[in-house]
Motif scaffolding. Structure first.
Motif, PDB file in Angstrom:
ATOM      1  N   ASP A  65      -9.289   7.830   7.598  1.00 17.49           N
ATOM      2  CA  ASP A  65      -8.828   6.667   6.816  1.00 17.49           C
ATOM      3  C   ASP A  65      -9.689   6.492   5.576  1.00 17.49           C
ATOM      4  OD1 ASP A  65      -6.772   6.136   8.598  1.00 17.49           O
ATOM      5  OD2 ASP A  65      -7.896   4.593   9.683  1.00 17.49           O
ATOM      6  N   ASP A  66     -10.988   6.722   5.687  1.00 16.09           N
ATOM      7  CA  ASP A  66     -11.876   6.634   4.520  1.00 16.09           C
ATOM      8  C   ASP A  66     -11.508   7.683   3.475  1.00 16.09           C
ATOM      9  OD1 ASP A  66     -13.288   4.467   5.489  1.00 16.09           O
ATOM     10  OD2 ASP A  66     -14.968   5.666   6.247  1.00 16.09           O
TER      11      ASP A  66
ATOM     12  N   LYS B  19      -8.179   5.848  -4.411  1.00 15.77           N
ATOM     13  CA  LYS B  19      -9.070   5.380  -5.479  1.00 15.77           C
ATOM     14  C   LYS B  19      -9.128   6.408  -6.612  1.00 15.77           C
ATOM     15  CE  LYS B  19     -13.918   4.091  -6.181  1.00 15.77           C
ATOM     16  NZ  LYS B  19     -15.209   3.872  -5.506  1.00 15.77           N
TER      17      LYS B  19
ATOM     18  N   HIS C 213       0.601   7.679   3.088  1.00 17.84           N
ATOM     19  CA  HIS C 213      -0.212   8.889   2.974  1.00 17.84           C
ATOM     20  C   HIS C 213       0.530   9.972   2.208  1.00 17.84           C
ATOM     21  CE1 HIS C 213      -3.138   7.963   6.540  1.00 17.84           C
ATOM     22  NE2 HIS C 213      -3.222   7.087   5.559  1.00 17.84           N
TER      23      HIS C 213
ATOM     24  N   TRP D 259      -8.486   8.960   2.987  1.00 22.04           N
ATOM     25  CA  TRP D 259      -7.245   8.503   2.337  1.00 22.04           C
ATOM     26  C   TRP D 259      -7.535   7.386   1.342  1.00 22.04           C
ATOM     27  CZ3 TRP D 259      -3.127  11.337   2.201  1.00 22.04           C
ATOM     28  CH2 TRP D 259      -2.851  12.230   3.238  1.00 22.04           C
ATOM     29  N   ASP D 260      -8.431   6.473   1.695  1.00 18.31           N
ATOM     30  CA  ASP D 260      -8.805   5.387   0.777  1.00 18.31           C
ATOM     31  C   ASP D 260      -9.440   5.950  -0.488  1.00 18.31           C
ATOM     32  OD1 ASP D 260      -7.857   3.510   2.586  1.00 18.31           O
ATOM     33  OD2 ASP D 260      -9.854   2.945   3.315  1.00 18.31           O
ATOM     34  N   HIS D 261     -10.317   6.943  -0.314  1.00 20.80           N
ATOM     35  CA  HIS D 261     -10.964   7.522  -1.491  1.00 20.80           C
ATOM     36  C   HIS D 261      -9.949   8.280  -2.344  1.00 20.80           C
ATOM     37  CE1 HIS D 261     -14.352   8.547  -3.953  1.00 20.80           C
ATOM     38  NE2 HIS D 261     -13.886   9.785  -4.025  1.00 20.80           N
TER      39      HIS D 261
ATOM     40  N   ALA E 270       0.835  -1.194   0.000  1.00 27.02           N
ATOM     41  CA  ALA E 270       0.000   0.000   0.000  1.00 27.02           C
ATOM     42  C   ALA E 270       0.876   1.253   0.000  1.00 27.02           C
ATOM     43  CB  ALA E 270      -0.914  -0.001   1.213  1.00 27.02           C
TER      44      ALA E 270
END
Length: 111
Positions: A66-67, A74, A5, A69-71, A2
């Motif tokens: 965290d959501d 994406k 950040h 960063w995930d988006h 992964a």
């Protein structure tokens, strides 16, 4: 492995080249609403993503969840994949390819 950040932030900063107001105004257009795959509720996935991008752009880096960063990861992946497909040979300005990228916060006409 992964991405960190910092890596996501750097790529996001390079690729998401539309200001929040600019993206909000685009999301209100027919062009924005005319492209993309329906997410199951009548709204395209990219259009929903654009709304989320505006929210993230209004958030300081230290306050990102965290959501978020995930988006962001994406969004970076989508923009990279979509750009790799290449745009149209004629009239990029009015193309669905450009409109789709703009829903994800990237205007290829700014490159």
């Amino acid at each position: 492995m992964a991405k960190s950040h910092d890596e996501i932030w750097d790529e996001w900063s390079d690729l998401v080249n539309m200001a929040p107001k600019e993206l909000e105004e685009f999301l209100d257009t027919g062009e924005s609403k005319s492209v993309g795959r329906d997410s199951g509720d009548g709204e395209a996935t990219g259009h929903k993503s654009g709304k989320r991008i505006v929210e993230i752009k209004h958030t300081t880096k230290t306050d990102l969840s965290d959501d978020d960063w995930d988006h962001m990861a994406k969004v970076v992946g989508y923009i990279k994949r979509h750009k790799a497909q290449g745009g149209p040979d004629d009239d990029m300005e009015h193309s669905n390819w450009r409109y789709s990228l703009m829903n994800w916060g990237h205007d290829p006409m700014k490159e």
